[in-house]
Design a protein around this motif. Structure first.
Motif, PDB file in Angstrom:
ATOM      1  N   VAL A 109      11.049  12.990 -77.412  1.00 56.01           N
ATOM      2  CA  VAL A 109      11.118  14.451 -77.430  1.00 56.01           C
ATOM      3  C   VAL A 109      11.843  14.904 -76.167  1.00 56.01           C
ATOM      4  O   VAL A 109      11.512  14.457 -75.059  1.00 56.01           O
ATOM      5  N   LEU A 110      12.839  15.788 -76.338  1.00 54.47           N
ATOM      6  CA  LEU A 110      13.545  16.364 -75.202  1.00 54.47           C
ATOM      7  C   LEU A 110      12.920  17.710 -74.836  1.00 54.47           C
ATOM      8  O   LEU A 110      12.546  18.483 -75.720  1.00 54.47           O
ATOM      9  N   HIS A 111      12.835  17.971 -73.531  1.00 53.95           N
ATOM     10  CA  HIS A 111      12.313  19.248 -73.049  1.00 53.95           C
ATOM     11  C   HIS A 111      13.337  19.860 -72.099  1.00 53.95           C
ATOM     12  O   HIS A 111      13.804  19.199 -71.161  1.00 53.95           O
ATOM     13  N   ARG A 112      13.693  21.124 -72.338  1.00 59.48           N
ATOM     14  CA  ARG A 112      14.615  21.841 -71.456  1.00 59.48           C
ATOM     15  C   ARG A 112      13.817  22.703 -70.492  1.00 59.48           C
ATOM     16  O   ARG A 112      12.976  23.502 -70.907  1.00 59.48           O
ATOM     17  N   LYS A 113      14.072  22.521 -69.198  1.00 58.10           N
ATOM     18  CA  LYS A 113      13.347  23.294 -68.198  1.00 58.10           C
ATOM     19  C   LYS A 113      13.752  24.760 -68.314  1.00 58.10           C
ATOM     20  O   LYS A 113      14.928  25.095 -68.442  1.00 58.10           O
ATOM     21  N   ALA A 114      12.733  25.617 -68.276  1.00 55.57           N
ATOM     22  CA  ALA A 114      12.949  27.054 -68.368  1.00 55.57           C
ATOM     23  C   ALA A 114      12.012  27.743 -67.389  1.00 55.57           C
ATOM     24  O   ALA A 114      10.810  27.820 -67.626  1.00 55.57           O
TER      25      ALA A 114
END
Length: 234
Positions: A109-114
């Motif tokens: 699973v990829l997570h984009r920092k926000a």
């Protein structure tokens, strides 16, 4: 029924019925079902249970009651339609974690920092140069993992361990890898691969295969399991 001879987890079969898997995960489940009579039998039982559940509990009133009880955090309505004696329990479990694709497999699973948090990147999503990604790798047990990428120009990068030549040690209890990467300005399709094995393994074969445009699922050694997620960079 007994789980003897089965390869797929119960929760995974339920998500399969609810059409809640990524295309890649669904293809993997289809392949297992084709070879496993025990899993096909259990799937048929769950499908029959689901049909009976919908007859006894029409979705309209059930969804209305659930949404009324969860005013602050709405959940997808389809989780209420999976075959279960306690549907609300499944809702809680599914929001916390994703089942592995198959027993002994690996999930990426990829997570984009926000801001101070992060947002999950769905397969096929559109990202931008400068986005910062973290990787969540789930596997059935401890061992060794690596994360590699092939971008729109065919450039291969080892993201974890960064620029490494050997897979890094991995603990199943800590699926979120510490490393984070910032996307460069190469546009186009990018595929990210997670590799897992119980034993140490080198990465030269994986780098070479990706440079040749080959899928790692097709060339991985027998003891290395692979999952990949793609996105578009624009």
């Amino acid at each position: 029924m007994s789980e003897g001879g089965r390869r797929l987890q119960e929760a995974l079969l339920e998500r399969y019925l609810a059409d809640a898997l990524s295309p890649e995960a669904r293809r993997q489940v289809d392949a297992v079902l084709e070879a496993s009579a025990a899993d096909r039998e259990r799937l048929a039982e769950l499908r029959a249970d689901s049909a009976a559940f919908l007859v006894q509990h029409p979705p309209g009133p059930l969804v209305a009651r659930y949404e009324a009880s969860q005013p602050a955090r709405r959940r997808p309505w389809w989780v209420l339609l999976v075959p279960a004696l306690a549907a609300s329990v499944l809702v809680v479990v599914w929001q916390r974690e994703d089942p592995f694709t198959v027993k002994g497999g690996v999930s990426l699973v990829l997570h984009r920092k926000a801001g101070d948090g992060s947002a999950r990147v769905e397969p096929g999503a559109t990202l931008a140069p400068g986005d910062v990604l973290q990787f969540e790798v789930k596997a059935a047990g401890d061992g060794y993992v690596a994360v590699l990428s092939r971008d729109g120009q065919g450039i291969v990068t080892v993201y974890h361990p960064f620029e490494g030549t050997q897979a890094a040690g991995y603990q199943a209890a800590r699926p979120m890898l510490q490393a984070a990467i910032e996307l460069d300005d190469v546009r186009g399709r990018e595929d990210v691969y997670a590799l897992h094995s119980r034993e140490p393994f080198a990465l030269d074969w994986a780098v070479a295969a990706l440079k040749e445009g080959r899928r790692l699922e097709d060339v991985a050694p027998k003891d290395v399991t692979v999952e990949h997620v793609g996105f578009d960079k624009r």
